[in-house]
Scaffold this motif. Structure first.
Motif, PDB file in Angstrom:
ATOM      1  N   TRP A 165      -7.753 -11.701  15.049  1.00  0.00           N
ATOM      2  CA  TRP A 165      -7.464 -10.282  14.800  1.00  0.00           C
ATOM      3  C   TRP A 165      -5.988 -10.018  15.035  1.00  0.00           C
ATOM      4  O   TRP A 165      -5.397 -10.532  15.987  1.00  0.00           O
ATOM      5  N   VAL A 166      -5.414  -9.179  14.184  1.00  0.00           N
ATOM      6  CA  VAL A 166      -4.016  -8.752  14.317  1.00  0.00           C
ATOM      7  C   VAL A 166      -3.959  -7.261  14.012  1.00  0.00           C
ATOM      8  O   VAL A 166      -4.620  -6.783  13.088  1.00  0.00           O
ATOM      9  N   SER A 167      -3.185  -6.537  14.794  1.00  0.00           N
ATOM     10  CA  SER A 167      -2.900  -5.144  14.441  1.00  0.00           C
ATOM     11  C   SER A 167      -1.388  -4.975  14.388  1.00  0.00           C
ATOM     12  O   SER A 167      -0.646  -5.596  15.150  1.00  0.00           O
ATOM     13  N   VAL A 168      -0.945  -4.167  13.449  1.00  0.00           N
ATOM     14  CA  VAL A 168       0.471  -3.820  13.324  1.00  0.00           C
ATOM     15  C   VAL A 168       0.543  -2.304  13.397  1.00  0.00           C
ATOM     16  O   VAL A 168      -0.090  -1.605  12.595  1.00  0.00           O
ATOM     17  N   ARG A 169       1.311  -1.832  14.375  1.00  0.00           N
ATOM     18  CA  ARG A 169       1.432  -0.387  14.600  1.00  0.00           C
ATOM     19  C   ARG A 169       2.859   0.046  14.340  1.00  0.00           C
ATOM     20  O   ARG A 169       3.807  -0.599  14.776  1.00  0.00           O
ATOM     21  N   LEU A 170       3.002   1.162  13.646  1.00  0.00           N
ATOM     22  CA  LEU A 170       4.302   1.731  13.331  1.00  0.00           C
ATOM     23  C   LEU A 170       4.480   3.039  14.088  1.00  0.00           C
ATOM     24  O   LEU A 170       3.626   3.920  14.023  1.00  0.00           O
ATOM     25  N   VAL A 171       5.588   3.155  14.803  1.00  0.00           N
ATOM     26  CA  VAL A 171       5.949   4.407  15.465  1.00  0.00           C
ATOM     27  C   VAL A 171       7.149   4.955  14.716  1.00  0.00           C
ATOM     28  O   VAL A 171       8.196   4.294  14.637  1.00  0.00           O
ATOM     29  N   ARG A 172       6.980   6.118  14.133  1.00  0.00           N
ATOM     30  CA  ARG A 172       8.040   6.718  13.327  1.00  0.00           C
ATOM     31  C   ARG A 172       7.788   8.211  13.238  1.00  0.00           C
ATOM     32  O   ARG A 172       6.632   8.645  13.163  1.00  0.00           O
ATOM     33  N   LEU A 173       8.842   8.994  13.249  1.00  0.00           N
ATOM     34  CA  LEU A 173       8.708  10.442  13.198  1.00  0.00           C
ATOM     35  C   LEU A 173       8.826  10.911  11.753  1.00  0.00           C
ATOM     36  O   LEU A 173       9.842  11.467  11.338  1.00  0.00           O
ATOM     37  N   ASN A 174       7.781  10.674  10.989  1.00  0.00           N
ATOM     38  CA  ASN A 174       7.759  11.092   9.595  1.00  0.00           C
ATOM     39  C   ASN A 174       6.320  11.411   9.201  1.00  0.00           C
ATOM     40  O   ASN A 174       5.395  11.268   9.991  1.00  0.00           O
ATOM     41  N   ASP A 175       6.148  11.809   7.956  1.00  0.00           N
ATOM     42  CA  ASP A 175       4.815  12.069   7.433  1.00  0.00           C
ATOM     43  C   ASP A 175       4.097  10.725   7.288  1.00  0.00           C
ATOM     44  O   ASP A 175       4.595   9.823   6.608  1.00  0.00           O
ATOM     45  N   PRO A 176       2.946  10.544   7.932  1.00  0.00           N
ATOM     46  CA  PRO A 176       2.236   9.264   7.860  1.00  0.00           C
ATOM     47  C   PRO A 176       1.949   8.797   6.430  1.00  0.00           C
ATOM     48  O   PRO A 176       1.880   7.603   6.168  1.00  0.00           O
ATOM     49  N   ALA A 177       1.815   9.711   5.498  1.00  0.00           N
ATOM     50  CA  ALA A 177       1.537   9.331   4.112  1.00  0.00           C
ATOM     51  C   ALA A 177       2.671   8.476   3.540  1.00  0.00           C
ATOM     52  O   ALA A 177       2.441   7.630   2.681  1.00  0.00           O
ATOM     53  N   GLU A 178       3.887   8.668   4.038  1.00  0.00           N
ATOM     54  CA  GLU A 178       5.036   7.888   3.579  1.00  0.00           C
ATOM     55  C   GLU A 178       4.926   6.420   3.980  1.00  0.00           C
ATOM     56  O   GLU A 178       5.581   5.568   3.388  1.00  0.00           O
ATOM     57  N   ASN A 179       4.115   6.116   4.985  1.00  0.00           N
ATOM     58  CA  ASN A 179       4.008   4.752   5.518  1.00  0.00           C
ATOM     59  C   ASN A 179       2.866   3.954   4.907  1.00  0.00           C
ATOM     60  O   ASN A 179       2.777   2.745   5.131  1.00  0.00           O
ATOM     61  N   ARG A 180       2.000   4.609   4.189  1.00  0.00           N
ATOM     62  CA  ARG A 180       0.759   3.979   3.726  1.00  0.00           C
ATOM     63  C   ARG A 180       1.012   2.703   2.926  1.00  0.00           C
ATOM     64  O   ARG A 180       0.452   1.649   3.221  1.00  0.00           O
ATOM     65  N   GLN A 181       1.852   2.777   1.919  1.00  0.00           N
ATOM     66  CA  GLN A 181       2.104   1.624   1.059  1.00  0.00           C
ATOM     67  C   GLN A 181       2.745   0.475   1.852  1.00  0.00           C
ATOM     68  O   GLN A 181       2.354  -0.683   1.705  1.00  0.00           O
ATOM     69  N   GLY A 182       3.712   0.790   2.702  1.00  0.00           N
ATOM     70  CA  GLY A 182       4.373  -0.241   3.503  1.00  0.00           C
ATOM     71  C   GLY A 182       3.431  -0.924   4.477  1.00  0.00           C
ATOM     72  O   GLY A 182       3.463  -2.152   4.634  1.00  0.00           O
ATOM     73  N   LEU A 183       2.565  -0.155   5.138  1.00  0.00           N
ATOM     74  CA  LEU A 183       1.596  -0.740   6.074  1.00  0.00           C
ATOM     75  C   LEU A 183       0.603  -1.642   5.352  1.00  0.00           C
ATOM     76  O   LEU A 183       0.251  -2.709   5.841  1.00  0.00           O
ATOM     77  N   GLU A 184       0.155  -1.222   4.182  1.00  0.00           N
ATOM     78  CA  GLU A 184      -0.786  -2.054   3.430  1.00  0.00           C
ATOM     79  C   GLU A 184      -0.123  -3.349   2.969  1.00  0.00           C
ATOM     80  O   GLU A 184      -0.753  -4.411   2.976  1.00  0.00           O
ATOM     81  N   ALA A 185       1.150  -3.287   2.596  1.00  0.00           N
ATOM     82  CA  ALA A 185       1.885  -4.497   2.209  1.00  0.00           C
ATOM     83  C   ALA A 185       2.016  -5.448   3.406  1.00  0.00           C
ATOM     84  O   ALA A 185       1.844  -6.669   3.273  1.00  0.00           O
ATOM     85  N   VAL A 186       2.290  -4.899   4.580  1.00  0.00           N
ATOM     86  CA  VAL A 186       2.396  -5.721   5.796  1.00  0.00           C
ATOM     87  C   VAL A 186       1.036  -6.360   6.111  1.00  0.00           C
ATOM     88  O   VAL A 186       0.967  -7.529   6.504  1.00  0.00           O
ATOM     89  N   ALA A 187      -0.048  -5.622   5.913  1.00  0.00           N
ATOM     90  CA  ALA A 187      -1.383  -6.177   6.173  1.00  0.00           C
ATOM     91  C   ALA A 187      -1.635  -7.395   5.279  1.00  0.00           C
ATOM     92  O   ALA A 187      -2.140  -8.411   5.740  1.00  0.00           O
TER      93      ALA A 187
END
Length: 194
Positions: A165-187
């Motif tokens: 199991w691996v989890s990748v967490r992003l901490v950023r002060l922005n709209d979470p919707a902006e991170n969706r594509q990037g997080l899925e690419a990292v997954a």
């Protein structure tokens, strides 16, 4: 006749004393949680990482007695799963060199930059974070075709492949919707590297 000073006579001193006692107790408790630093040099597959935003739970890092060796996934270097360049792309800003502690890898933004952090957790701690967030009712999206199974929420992705199991967490002060594509690419990248 001047009697001894009581705590009520000097409230500022009482507050300082109480703060020092609390600080000493916290430092004592934290120093006792580090475990034996003379243990094995390779991180076990189920060790959890250091505190970042929150502590992932750990089960002690040792496989259960009687667990066949083939059922225990090999140790994975968490910093090999997400490179600094990939973490910077995800965070949208320059990040410091990674800090690896046991089964975690953390990339943080310099103090002069915007708030950003990328955390990679490997092992049972990553699965435990997923389980806790499920129990709390977090909205999870399944990521079909990523590893054996994968899920995403606003700022975290969870990947399971080959017993790891691996989890990748992003901490950023922005709209979470902006991170969706990037997080899925990292997954997807993490699943390819496991």
């Amino acid at each position: 006749m001047a009697g001894p000073r009581t705590a009520l006579a000097d409230p500022a001193r009482s507050v300082r004393s109480l703060a020092l006692v609390c600080l000493a107790a916290t430092l004592f408790a934290v120093s006792g949680c580090g475990g034996d630093s003379t243990g094995p040099t390779s991180a076990g597959p189920s060790e959890a990482g250091p505190p970042a935003v929150s502590d992932p739970p750990t089960d002690g890092g040792e496989p259960a007695a009687g667990t066949p060796a083939s059922a225990v996934p090999a140790a994975v270097d968490p910093c090999s799963l997400v490179s600094r360049q990939e973490a910077e792309q995800l965070a949208g800003t320059a990040l410091n060199e990674p800090r690896k502690v046991k089964a975690t890898c953390t990339y943080t933004a310099p103090p002069s930059g915007p708030t950003a952090q990328v955390e990679v957790f490997v092992g049972a701690g990553a699965k435990k974070i997923l389980d806790v967030n499920r129990n709390l009712g977090h909205e999870l999206r399944e990521l079909p075709g990523v590893g054996d199974e994968a899920y995403a929420e606003d700022r975290v992705v969870y990947v399971h492949k080959g017993g790891q199991w691996v989890s990748v967490r992003l901490v950023r002060l922005n709209d979470p919707a902006e991170n969706r594509q990037g997080l899925e690419a990292v997954a997807r990248q993490v699943a390819d590297r496991l």
